[in-house]
Design a protein around this motif. Structure first.
Motif, PDB file in Angstrom:
ATOM      1  N   HIS A   1      55.126  -5.534 110.928  1.00  0.00           N
ATOM      2  CA  HIS A   1      54.434  -5.254 109.665  1.00  0.00           C
ATOM      3  C   HIS A   1      54.433  -6.487 108.759  1.00  0.00           C
TER       4      HIS A   1
ATOM      5  N   ARG B   1      51.112  -8.707 107.603  1.00  0.00           N
ATOM      6  CA  ARG B   1      50.788  -8.885 106.186  1.00  0.00           C
ATOM      7  C   ARG B   1      50.528 -10.348 105.873  1.00  0.00           C
TER       8      ARG B   1
ATOM      9  N   VAL C   1      52.233  -0.026 109.543  1.00  0.00           N
ATOM     10  CA  VAL C   1      52.685   0.109 108.156  1.00  0.00           C
ATOM     11  C   VAL C   1      53.800   1.152 108.140  1.00  0.00           C
TER      12      VAL C   1
ATOM     13  N   THR D   1      53.063   5.278 104.249  1.00  0.00           N
ATOM     14  CA  THR D   1      51.734   4.704 104.038  1.00  0.00           C
ATOM     15  C   THR D   1      50.763   5.170 105.114  1.00  0.00           C
TER      16      THR D   1
END
Length: 460
Positions: A427, A431, A442, A446
């Motif tokens: 993750h 990002r 995620v 989320t």
């Protein structure tokens, strides 16, 4: 390559190996042998074309030349013995802790097969109105399994029964352990929400072959059954990164599972049943959030409704049958065997009163005066709280929802990815690499919210 080789090998003349005595083509006495060889070549070419057609369809029949033929034969033989065992030792009581921990072992000639929590999955099959004989007939028939050619990144192998009703999928040991460790709360979720969209796992097994790695596999219902008229299939994760698949050429009947971006501009049109779908997706994804999992998929397919199907859905007789099935999914009129009871079962005479209590595709809580004579009104099931709907009279009713013009097949699958250290690092890396973009890795919270929002935005 296989087809080209067959065509090249059938050529005559000196270079083709057919010119001399050893080639079988030198004189009149050798003509029968040449004809036999030519006939064999033609059969191989025809079979090669057929195999290529299966590949193009996304399915591949597992014949004797297939790399998985031996494994699938073992699966069939092992499943036949395992199911026979549950037929003769069917439990009529609620599953115990020992049932959840049970491991049954059957020793066969070339392999050993273990079945995990057999009584638990047997009771689940019964609650779906699926008899053990029907289950065995589909999984253990003489017809070959089909290999499903998936565009998934998973390394799992997917097999489909010949009638396309059940999937068999190989899993690694960690995934099987996760399922068995959480089996009790999975069953409790299905008890609380009998119309859940979560895929129904129907069996967990392990094949042990001497001097080879152990093979774990699960059996589950196919969300897309029956699929004879399905014209589009989607795997939805609610994000955009790597969520586009090239559609098949127009006019080609090729099975391709499309993704989120392919669905843009379209809607799931359910009218009154929309509120039911939104609520059920919310309930199921919150359950998966509690399990700390992500990367699951909402499978979606659709096909047009014929006029007679639309009229049938509105008929009084159909509504009675559907209401009976909705309060007790195991009570299909086509099934004669006694199925395990589902919470919320009511007597047959109450189906009409329940039918009149429909509200936006859901069943309301029956009034005390509507319950069976002598029953305790306080124990009447709250159908609204269980988020039930009128189920269609199908063999796969939990995943089929009819809109005004389309029939939709909807289910939630692939629930084994835990949000551990590896996924947390993935993750963070995504990002940094894809700022401002949405991707599948995620946090479970989320992921849950995002998929619910996708359904909200793409239904009406």
């Amino acid at each position: 390559m296989e087809l080209a080789a067959a065509e090249a090998g059938s050529s005559g003349g000196p270079d083709g190996g057919g010119g001399g005595p050893d080639g079988g083509g030198g004189g009149p006495g050798t003509m029968p042998g040449l004809r036999r060889r030519s006939g064999a070549m033609k059969r191989r070419r025809r079979w090669g074309v057929l195999r290529q057609q299966w590949k193009l369809l996304g399915l591949f029949e597992i014949d004797q030349q297939h790399e998985f033929f031996s494994l699938t034969c073992m699966m069939k033989e092992g499943l036949a013995a395992a199911i026979e065992n549950t037929v003769h030792h069917a439990s009529t009581t609620e599953a115990s802790d020992d049932d959840f921990r049970s491991e049954d072992t059957h020793i066969h000639k070339d392999f050993t097969m273990q079945t995990f929590a057999g009584p638990v999955f047997s009771s689940l099959r019964g609650s779906l109105g699926l008899t053990e004989q029907e289950y065995q007939q589909s999984l253990c028939s003489e017809n070959s399994y089909l290999q499903f050619i998936s565009n998934s990144k998973s390394k799992a192998d997917f097999f489909l029964t010949n009638d396309k009703r059940f999937f068999l999928k190989t899993q690694n040991k960690r995934e099987i352990r996760f399922l068995l460790d959480n089996l009790k709360i999975y069953m409790e979720h299905l008890r609380r929400f009998p119309h859940s969209l979560l895929v129904r796992f129907l069996g967990v097994h392990r094949i042990i072959i001497p001097h080879r790695p152990k093979k774990y596999f699960i059996v589950m219902q196919s969300v897309f059954y029956p699929d004879d008229r399905v014209n589009a299939r989607y795997d939805i994760k609610g994000c955009e990164m790597s969520r586009w698949t090239e559609p098949p050429p127009e006019g080609k009947h090729i099975i391709v599972v499309l993704k989120d971006l392919n669905f843009e501009g379209q809607y799931i049109e359910l009218d009154q049943q929309r509120s039911w779908l939104l609520r059920q997706v919310e309930v199921d994804t919150h359950f998966l959030q509690q399990l700390n999992v992500l990367d699951y998929s909402l499978l979606l397919a659709h096909q047009p409704l014929h006029r007679d199907e639309r009229l049938q859905n509105l008929s009084f007789a159909s509504l009675i049958v559907r209401t009976k099935r909705s309060v007790n999914p195991g009570s299909s009129p086509a099934l004669t065997d006694v199925a395990a009871p589902v919470p919320g079962e009511v007597p047959e005479d109450d189906s009409i009163s329940l039918m009149s209590e429909r509200d936006e595709g859901c069943l309301k809580k029956p009034r005390p005066g509507d319950t069976a004579q002598g029953s305790d009104a306080a124990e009447a099931p709250d159908f609204k709280a269980q988020n039930r709907r009128l189920l269609p009279n199908f063999k796969n009713p939990l995943h089929v929802i009819d809109g005004s013009e389309q029939r939709y097949f909807i289910g939630i699958v692939d629930i084994f990815t835990v949000y551990g250290i590896r996924k947390r690092l993935e993750h963070l890396w995504k990002r940094l690499r894809h700022p401002g973009r949405s991707f599948s890795t995620v946090s479970p919270q989320t992921y849950c919210v995002r998929l619910c929002q996708w359904v909200q935005d793409h239904t009406k």
